[in-house]
Motif scaffolding. Structure first.
Motif, PDB file in Angstrom:
ATOM      1  N   SER A  34       0.798  -1.236   0.173  1.00 54.44           N
ATOM      2  CA  SER A  34       0.100   0.199   0.137  1.00 54.44           C
ATOM      3  C   SER A  34       0.869   1.104  -0.002  1.00 54.44           C
ATOM      4  O   SER A  34       2.152   1.306   0.004  1.00 54.44           O
ATOM      5  CB  SER A  34      -1.040   0.134   1.170  1.00 54.44           C
ATOM      6  OG  SER A  34      -0.138   0.018   2.296  1.00 54.44           O
ATOM      7  N   GLY A  35       0.264   2.418  -0.298  1.00 52.75           N
ATOM      8  CA  GLY A  35       0.972   3.650  -0.163  1.00 52.75           C
ATOM      9  C   GLY A  35       1.256   4.390  -1.443  1.00 52.75           C
ATOM     10  O   GLY A  35       1.914   5.432  -1.435  1.00 52.75           O
ATOM     11  N   GLY A  36       1.069   3.444  -2.487  1.00 48.80           N
ATOM     12  CA  GLY A  36       1.466   4.016  -3.976  1.00 48.80           C
ATOM     13  C   GLY A  36       0.438   5.312  -4.251  1.00 48.80           C
ATOM     14  O   GLY A  36      -0.511   5.712  -3.678  1.00 48.80           O
ATOM     15  N   GLY A  37       0.705   6.106  -5.392  1.00 48.22           N
ATOM     16  CA  GLY A  37      -0.046   7.017  -5.744  1.00 48.22           C
ATOM     17  C   GLY A  37       0.443   8.028  -6.745  1.00 48.22           C
ATOM     18  O   GLY A  37       1.614   7.382  -7.260  1.00 48.22           O
ATOM     19  N   LEU A  38      -0.110   9.002  -6.960  1.00 49.29           N
ATOM     20  CA  LEU A  38       0.540  10.058  -7.995  1.00 49.29           C
ATOM     21  C   LEU A  38       1.233  11.199  -6.937  1.00 49.29           C
ATOM     22  O   LEU A  38       0.639  11.522  -6.419  1.00 49.29           O
ATOM     23  CB  LEU A  38      -0.671  10.678  -8.738  1.00 49.29           C
ATOM     24  CG  LEU A  38      -0.210  11.721  -9.750  1.00 49.29           C
ATOM     25  CD1 LEU A  38       0.854  11.271 -10.739  1.00 49.29           C
ATOM     26  CD2 LEU A  38      -1.471  12.379 -10.375  1.00 49.29           C
TER      27      LEU A  38
END
Length: 122
Positions: A7-11
């Motif tokens: 978890s923790g991914g993003g733009l």
């Protein structure tokens, strides 16, 4: 069977930071070495960082050394990847993996998560 969930991914914009987390299904962190790998579009999966079961012997790919930090919390059964000074070329799906020792080679890892997308805009 060991299950890993990232978890923790993003733009994020170039120069920004993200912290990835990998949660293990059972007493994994104190038994296995943990690694982070990534796969960019059109490229093969590549090594990013790894750490031993006791939190020691951290290893990094040259392209992330000095910007990324791997850490492990055995009590929480989690491993983290702190990513600073992100660049557009860091854009990839990031995978957490568990294996017998902190290898840079994917084949030494028996268990893999599903991955989390990291996108760095310029």
């Amino acid at each position: 069977q060991v299950q890993l969930v990232e978890s923790g991914g993003g733009l994020v914009q170039a120069g920004g930071s993200l912290r990835l987390s990998c949660a293990a299904s059972r007493r994994t962190i104190s038994t296995y070495a943990m690694g982070w790998f990534r796969r960019a579009p059109g490229k093969e999966r590549e090594f990013v960082a790894a750490i031993n079961w006791n939190g020691g012997d951290p290893r990094y790919a040259d392209v992330v050394k000095g910007r990324f930090t791997i850490s492990a919390d055995a009590a929480q059964n989690r491993v983290y990847l702190q990513m600073n000074s992100l660049k557009p070329e860091d854009t990839a799906v990031y995978y957490c993996a568990a294996g017998p020792f902190p290898s840079v080679t994917t084949s030494y890892y028996a268990y893999w998560g599903q991955g989390t997308q990291v996108t760095v805009s310029s």
